[in-house]
Enzyme design. Structure first.
Site: not given
Ligand code: NAD
Length: 333
Positions: A235, A264, A259, A296
Site C-alpha cells: 500500500r 494513487e 505498484d 496497482h
Molecule cells: P496477510 O494479511 O496475509 O499478511 C500480512 C502480514 O504482515 C502478516 O503476516 C502480518 O503479521 C504482517 N504484519 C503486520 N504488521 C506488520 C508490521 N508492522 N511489520 C511487518 N509485518 C507486519 O496479507 P497479504 O495477503 O500477504 O497482503 C499484504 C498486503 O499486500 C495487503 O495488506 C495489501 O495491502 C497488499 N496487496 C496488494 C495488491 C496489489 O495488487 N498490489 C494485491 C493484494 C494485496
C-alpha cells in the site's frame, strides 16, 4: 433476488463477476464511479454494495449507507485500510474481503519489478525499439545470493520468499508473527532495524495500519544500505513520498519499484493520458531513471480476478442470507 451496487467497476470486473451472478442468485449493477461522499447516493435501493481499494468507506459514507438500510459490504480486495472500522462497528456493518486470492500474482509482480530494475528492462525495451543495441548504461546485477529483506510474511510475503529461494537469494524477514514453515526453509527472522541494515533488496508486504503508516521514512531509510533496492506492492501509505524523493535525489536509494502510491486514488485505474497531472511528487518520481512504477496491477491476473469474483459473490451470498462468513473484516468493538 438480492441487488448489489458494484462501485469502481471496469469492464474486467463486469466480465469476471458476471460469471458467478446466476449461480448465487444475486443481481449486480455496475457503476464506474468510485464510492465517495459525492457518489454514495447511487447505492440507494440496493441490499449491499461491492467496492475496491480506492473506494472511500469513511464515516460520512458509512452513515449515509446505513440511512439507506445497507449494512453489507463486499470488498473485492484483501486490504481494508480504506474502511473506517470504528464507525463500521458502531453502525453494525458486516464487511467481507477476499483475504487470499492469488498471493503468487502479487509476489510475481514484485519479482518483475526487481528484475526490471536490476536488468534495466524498461530502458532496454525503448532502446531496441529505436534500433539502438548499445549496452552502455544497461549494466545490471545478479539476484543470485543477494540478501532480500521481506517485511511482512503473510500470504504474499511467503509466496515471494518461495520464489526468491529459487534464485538462491538469502532471505531475511521481519514480521511480528513469524511463519514457522518459512523458518524451516531457511528464512531468518530478524528485528526490523537489522533487516533494513543488511538487505540489498527490501520488499514490503505488510498491511497499511496506523502503526505501519510511513514505515519507510527519513529515519528508516538512513538505516538501509547505500544503493538499496526498495519494492512496494503493498500500500502506498507505507512510504513517506517526500522522504523517498530526497533519498533518490541524494542517491541513498539505488532502485525503487512501486505498484502502489500514497495518493494513487486520484490517479490509478483511470486513463489520464490527455490530462495534466497535478501531483508534482508523482511526476517527480517518474523523472528518475532508477524508478519503475506500475499502476496497482499486482493483483491483475486472470487467475486472481476469477478467484476474487467467486469469493466476492460467495461472501455476498453468505452475508445477505445471514449465514456465517469466514472472510469478515475484523472491526473494532
Ligand atoms: P496477510 O494479511 O496475509 O499478511 C500480512 C502480514 O504482515 C502478516 O503476516 C502480518 O503479521 C504482517 N504484519 C503486520 N504488521 C506488520 C508490521 N508492522 N511489520 C511487518 N509485518 C507486519 O496479507 P497479504 O495477503 O500477504 O497482503 C499484504 C498486503 O499486500 C495487503 O495488506 C495489501 O495491502 C497488499 N496487496 C496488494 C495488491 C496489489 O495488487 N498490489 C494485491 C493484494 C494485496
Amino acid at each position: 433476488m438480492f441487488k448489489v451496487a458494484v462501485f469502481s467497476s471496469k469492464s474486467y470486473d463486469k466480465k469476471f463477476l458476471s460469471r458467478y451472478e446466476k449461480q448465487y442468485g444475486i443481481c449486480l449493477d455496475f457503476f464506474e464511479h468510485r464510492l465517495t461522499t459525492g457518489s454514495v447516493q447511487l447505492a440507494q435501493g440496493y441490499d449491499a454494495i461491492c467496492v475496491f481499494v480506492n473506494d472511500e468507506l469513511n464515516s460520512q459514507v458509512l452513515t449515509q449507507l446505513a440511512s439507506y438500510n445497507i449494512r453489507t459490504i463486499a470488498l473485492r480486495c484483501a486490504g481494508y485500510n480504506n474502511v473506517d472500522i470504528t464507525t463500521a462497528a458502531k453502525l453494525k456493518f458486516s464487511i467481507a474481503r477476499v483475504p487470499e486470492y492469488s498471493p503468487q500474482a502479487v509476489a510475481e509482480h514484485a519479482v518483475g519489478l526487481m528484475l526490471t530494475l536490476s536488468r534495466k528492462f524498461h530502458k532496454a525495451y525503448n532502446r531496441v525499439k529505436e534500433d539502438n543495441f548499445a549496452l552502455d548504461g544497461l549494466l545490471g546485477f545478479n539476484l543470485y545470493q543477494k540478501t532480500v529483506g521481506v517485511i511482512g510474511t503473510g500470504h504474499i510475503g511467503k509466496a515471494l520468499c518461495q520464489i526468491l529461494q529459487g534464485f538462491s537469494c538469502q532471505i531475511i524477514a521481519y514480521d511480528p508473527t513469524p511463519n514457522t514453515d518459512l523458518i524451516t526453509t531457511g528464512v531468518q527472522y530478524k528485528p526490523l532495524d537489522t533487516v533494513l541494515n543488511q538487505a540489498d533488496i527490501i520488499s514490503l508486504h505488510c498491511p497499511l495500519t496506523p502503526t505501519t503508516q510511513h514505515l519507510i521514512n527519513e529515519d528508516t531509510i538512513a538505516k538501509m544500505k547505500n544503493d538499496v533496492m526498495l519494492i512496494n506492492t503493498s500500500r502506498g501509505g507505507l512510504i513517506d513520498t517526500h522522504a523517498i524523493i530526497s533519498a533518490l535525489k541524494n542517491q541513498r536509494i539505488g532502485y525503487l519499484g512501486l505498484d502502489v502510491y500514497e495518493l494513487e486514488s486520484e490517479l490509478f485505474f483511470e486513463d489520464k493520458s490527455d490530462e495534466i497531472i497535478q501531483d508534482d511528487d508523482f511526476q517527480r518520481l517518474l523523472t528518475f531513471p532508477n524508478v519503475m512504477i506500475t499502476g496497482h496491477q499486482g493483483f491483475f491476473t486472470q487467475e486472481a480476478l476469477d478467484t476474487i469474483a467467486s469469493t466476492t459473490l460467495d461472501n455476498l451470498s453468505l452475508l445477505l442470507n445471514k449465514q456465517p462468513c469466514h472472510n469478515l473484516c475484523q472491526l473494532l468493538k
